[in-house]
Scaffold this motif. Sequence first.
Motif, PDB file in Angstrom:
ATOM      1  N   ALA A 371       0.815  -1.209   0.000  1.00 48.43           N
ATOM      2  CA  ALA A 371       0.000   0.000   0.000  1.00 48.43           C
ATOM      3  C   ALA A 371       0.851   1.263   0.000  1.00 48.43           C
ATOM      4  N   THR A 372       2.138   1.132   0.397  1.00 44.02           N
ATOM      5  CA  THR A 372       3.021   2.306   0.391  1.00 44.02           C
ATOM      6  C   THR A 372       3.620   2.585  -0.977  1.00 44.02           C
ATOM      7  N   ILE A 373       3.280   1.778  -1.958  1.00 46.75           N
ATOM      8  CA  ILE A 373       3.956   1.884  -3.255  1.00 46.75           C
ATOM      9  C   ILE A 373       3.696   3.231  -3.923  1.00 46.75           C
ATOM     10  N   THR A 374       2.602   3.904  -3.555  1.00 43.37           N
ATOM     11  CA  THR A 374       2.356   5.260  -4.068  1.00 43.37           C
ATOM     12  C   THR A 374       3.515   6.172  -3.700  1.00 43.37           C
ATOM     13  N   GLU A 375       3.996   6.048  -2.448  1.00 43.90           N
ATOM     14  CA  GLU A 375       5.097   6.891  -2.002  1.00 43.90           C
ATOM     15  C   GLU A 375       6.399   6.519  -2.710  1.00 43.90           C
ATOM     16  N   LEU A 376       6.569   5.233  -3.047  1.00 44.65           N
ATOM     17  CA  LEU A 376       7.758   4.856  -3.821  1.00 44.65           C
ATOM     18  C   LEU A 376       7.738   5.561  -5.175  1.00 44.65           C
ATOM     19  N   ALA A 377       6.577   5.574  -5.829  1.00 47.27           N
ATOM     20  CA  ALA A 377       6.474   6.268  -7.113  1.00 47.27           C
ATOM     21  C   ALA A 377       6.763   7.758  -6.946  1.00 47.27           C
ATOM     22  N   ASP A 378       6.230   8.353  -5.871  1.00 48.80           N
ATOM     23  CA  ASP A 378       6.493   9.770  -5.618  1.00 48.80           C
ATOM     24  C   ASP A 378       7.979  10.009  -5.368  1.00 48.80           C
ATOM     25  N   THR A 379       8.620   9.099  -4.626  1.00 46.99           N
ATOM     26  CA  THR A 379      10.041   9.244  -4.307  1.00 46.99           C
ATOM     27  C   THR A 379      10.900   9.144  -5.566  1.00 46.99           C
ATOM     28  N   LEU A 380      10.562   8.221  -6.452  1.00 49.84           N
ATOM     29  CA  LEU A 380      11.305   8.094  -7.707  1.00 49.84           C
ATOM     30  C   LEU A 380      11.198   9.371  -8.532  1.00 49.84           C
ATOM     31  N   PHE A 381      10.033   9.993  -8.494  1.00 44.57           N
ATOM     32  CA  PHE A 381       9.861  11.270  -9.186  1.00 44.57           C
ATOM     33  C   PHE A 381      10.765  12.338  -8.564  1.00 44.57           C
ATOM     34  N   ARG A 382      10.794  12.368  -7.219  1.00 43.21           N
ATOM     35  CA  ARG A 382      11.580  13.399  -6.526  1.00 43.21           C
ATOM     36  C   ARG A 382      13.081  13.170  -6.679  1.00 43.21           C
ATOM     37  N   LYS A 383      13.509  11.936  -6.450  1.00 48.21           N
ATOM     38  CA  LYS A 383      14.939  11.660  -6.329  1.00 48.21           C
ATOM     39  C   LYS A 383      15.623  11.298  -7.649  1.00 48.21           C
ATOM     40  N   ALA A 384      14.885  10.680  -8.560  1.00 51.70           N
ATOM     41  CA  ALA A 384      15.514  10.211  -9.799  1.00 51.70           C
ATOM     42  C   ALA A 384      15.262  11.149 -10.969  1.00 51.70           C
ATOM     43  N   ASN A 385      14.435  12.191 -10.714  1.00 53.49           N
ATOM     44  CA  ASN A 385      14.179  13.201 -11.747  1.00 53.49           C
ATOM     45  C   ASN A 385      13.620  12.576 -13.023  1.00 53.49           C
ATOM     46  N   ILE A 386      12.588  11.730 -12.840  1.00 48.30           N
ATOM     47  CA  ILE A 386      11.915  11.134 -13.986  1.00 48.30           C
ATOM     48  C   ILE A 386      10.430  11.507 -13.919  1.00 48.30           C
ATOM     49  N   PRO A 387       9.745  11.522 -15.065  1.00 48.40           N
ATOM     50  CA  PRO A 387       8.323  11.896 -15.068  1.00 48.40           C
ATOM     51  C   PRO A 387       7.509  10.954 -14.170  1.00 48.40           C
ATOM     52  N   PHE A 388       6.420  11.475 -13.637  1.00 49.38           N
ATOM     53  CA  PHE A 388       5.647  10.682 -12.679  1.00 49.38           C
ATOM     54  C   PHE A 388       5.073   9.423 -13.305  1.00 49.38           C
ATOM     55  N   ARG A 389       4.557   9.507 -14.514  1.00 43.23           N
ATOM     56  CA  ARG A 389       3.964   8.306 -15.103  1.00 43.23           C
ATOM     57  C   ARG A 389       5.014   7.209 -15.270  1.00 43.23           C
ATOM     58  N   THR A 390       6.253   7.630 -15.545  1.00 44.18           N
ATOM     59  CA  THR A 390       7.345   6.650 -15.656  1.00 44.18           C
ATOM     60  C   THR A 390       7.658   6.054 -14.286  1.00 44.18           C
ATOM     61  N   SER A 391       7.718   6.908 -13.260  1.00 45.19           N
ATOM     62  CA  SER A 391       7.982   6.400 -11.904  1.00 45.19           C
ATOM     63  C   SER A 391       6.857   5.483 -11.448  1.00 45.19           C
ATOM     64  N   HIS A 392       5.632   5.800 -11.861  1.00 44.91           N
ATOM     65  CA  HIS A 392       4.487   4.953 -11.543  1.00 44.91           C
ATOM     66  C   HIS A 392       4.658   3.575 -12.173  1.00 44.91           C
ATOM     67  N   THR A 423      13.781  -2.720 -16.632  1.00 41.36           N
ATOM     68  CA  THR A 423      12.699  -3.279 -17.456  1.00 41.36           C
ATOM     69  C   THR A 423      11.882  -2.172 -18.112  1.00 41.36           C
ATOM     70  N   VAL A 424      11.687  -1.066 -17.383  1.00 36.97           N
ATOM     71  CA  VAL A 424      10.806   0.009 -17.871  1.00 36.97           C
ATOM     72  C   VAL A 424      11.555   1.043 -18.704  1.00 36.97           C
ATOM     73  N   VAL A 425      12.708   1.527 -18.191  1.00 40.41           N
ATOM     74  CA  VAL A 425      13.404   2.624 -18.880  1.00 40.41           C
ATOM     75  C   VAL A 425      14.766   2.215 -19.430  1.00 40.41           C
ATOM     76  N   GLY A 426      15.221   0.999 -19.075  1.00 38.68           N
ATOM     77  CA  GLY A 426      16.459   0.501 -19.653  1.00 38.68           C
ATOM     78  C   GLY A 426      17.715   0.829 -18.884  1.00 38.68           C
ATOM     79  N   PHE A 427      17.589   1.496 -17.710  1.00 38.74           N
ATOM     80  CA  PHE A 427      18.790   1.813 -16.925  1.00 38.74           C
ATOM     81  C   PHE A 427      18.421   1.847 -15.441  1.00 38.74           C
ATOM     82  N   PRO A 428      19.381   1.594 -14.537  1.00 40.14           N
ATOM     83  CA  PRO A 428      19.106   1.625 -13.095  1.00 40.14           C
ATOM     84  C   PRO A 428      19.013   3.060 -12.584  1.00 40.14           C
ATOM     85  N   LEU A 429      18.383   3.227 -11.435  1.00 35.38           N
ATOM     86  CA  LEU A 429      18.223   4.558 -10.855  1.00 35.38           C
ATOM     87  C   LEU A 429      19.270   4.844  -9.794  1.00 35.38           C
ATOM     88  N   ASN A 430      19.878   3.794  -9.253  1.00 32.86           N
ATOM     89  CA  ASN A 430      20.986   3.927  -8.313  1.00 32.86           C
ATOM     90  C   ASN A 430      20.642   4.757  -7.072  1.00 32.86           C
TER      91      ASN A 430
END
Length: 509
Positions: A371-392, A423-430
């Motif tokens: 259920a916390t996965i929404t926050e993971l998507a938000d965090t990827l947007f904040r920290k990895a500088n990728i569009p939200f739909r991609t982080s989703h 799998t989604v974007v072809g590179f790790p986020l590290n």
Amino acid sequence: MNIKDSTFENEGREFPGATYSEVVLAPAYEHAKQTLLEPMLAVHKAHLIMLKEQGLLEENGASQIVAGISALDKEALLNSTYDGQFEDLFFLVESKIMNVAGEIGGSLHLARSRNDMGVAIYRMVLRDKILLATRALLSFQETLLRVIENYKETIVLGHTHTQQAQPMTFSHYLLGMYDVVDRDLKRLKAAYDTCNVSPLGAAALTTTGFPIDRKTVAELLGFPKIIKSAYDSIGGADYLGEIATAIQLTFINLGRFSQDLLLWSSQEFSAIRVADPYVQKSSIMPQKRNPVSLEHIRALSSSGIGNAQTVLQMLHNTPYGDINDTEDDLQPYLWKGLHLIDQVFRLAKVVVGTLEVNEALLKRRAQESFATITELADTLFRKANIPFRTSHSIASQVVKIALARGLNATHVTSVLVDEAAKTVVGFPLNLSDEIIRTAMDPEHFVKIRSLPGGPAPEEMQRAIVEREACLHHHVSLLHTEVNRLKVCMEKLDQLTSQWGKTDEDTSGL
């Protein structure tokens, strides 16, 4: 003997027929003597005061009528049964007043009708019962706030579509219910304001040729205003429908709440435990703790909805005018509905106030849930500088991989996130494991959702303080209104009792 003669032989040839008396008049009389007698006498007193002030009755005549009212044996009336001698309670009371006051007692009915008088009495009864229901709702809210205070940091899973959705707190859920009840109160208050206006002076439907003062009578009985149209005074029934609708929505909302609590008290959920005074045991299965109090709350709520719907059905397609459809047969359904609000919410108050919440189990479920996965998507947007739909999409892929491997949310690491990202974007986020752990932590999830209306503890505390102030205000308004009506009734007694004094009583003054 033909059917007509045989019917008259069994029923009688004079009013009231035996079956009509049994089916209609006797039940109506029982309701009237228990519920309508006191407001009827209040209306008598207010009308009498006005007639004297307007010069339509002399003081001596008014005093005789007061003596007739004072001589009424209320206890005897309450214990009486319908015998058909008088059509209804009104004519019986009028007769008893005239037995003492004499012929002048009949002038008490000058410039009025049972039409406007009856509607006024019903409105007085209903406003008292609305206030009773209001008191129960406010008391329930008081208990809710105390429970909300206790569980504002208790992590639970919120559900949408009956599926795990996002972490929240138990108090977040309860505060939502609190606000629902607040709207129930708002609707009851609106229904009260619509109900609390005076029809008196409308008489049958066209007012009267006598110079009466409608506003004086209204004020004496605690009505802030008069109904402007005399026809609407006796023909309008939407005030009944407004009360019925408010009752229906109140019970619909409570029924949904009780259904949630029933589900959460099952062994499969084990989220809450109903206290011992409100559970019952099985006659055959020793292990059972049946939370039947919640079942009764749900069932009685359905009953309240049914009573209210009966009122609306009885109003449907009835003429716009004075009709019995809106009176003797209908009113008891509203009375019962409002009494049920008082009873059921008092029961809900003690059940909710004594609930035990399985905090440790619920927190563990939230930690293991995705259920916390929404926050993971938000965090990827904040920290990895990728569009939200991609982080989703990456977060969604994380869940798919974890579930396929039998992992829960506590097993999500930066390595797993990078695998999903490739799998989604072809590179790790590290991103670091600390960032991922924080994103998957339900307590963090709740804490950062501190916008107005959010579940964060500090926001919850602010909301509690805000609602406590509003609740205090509403309780104060209720007490003020109850006391105002009490003072009006006391004033009626004081004014009329002065006229009942004899010369001997007043000689020493």
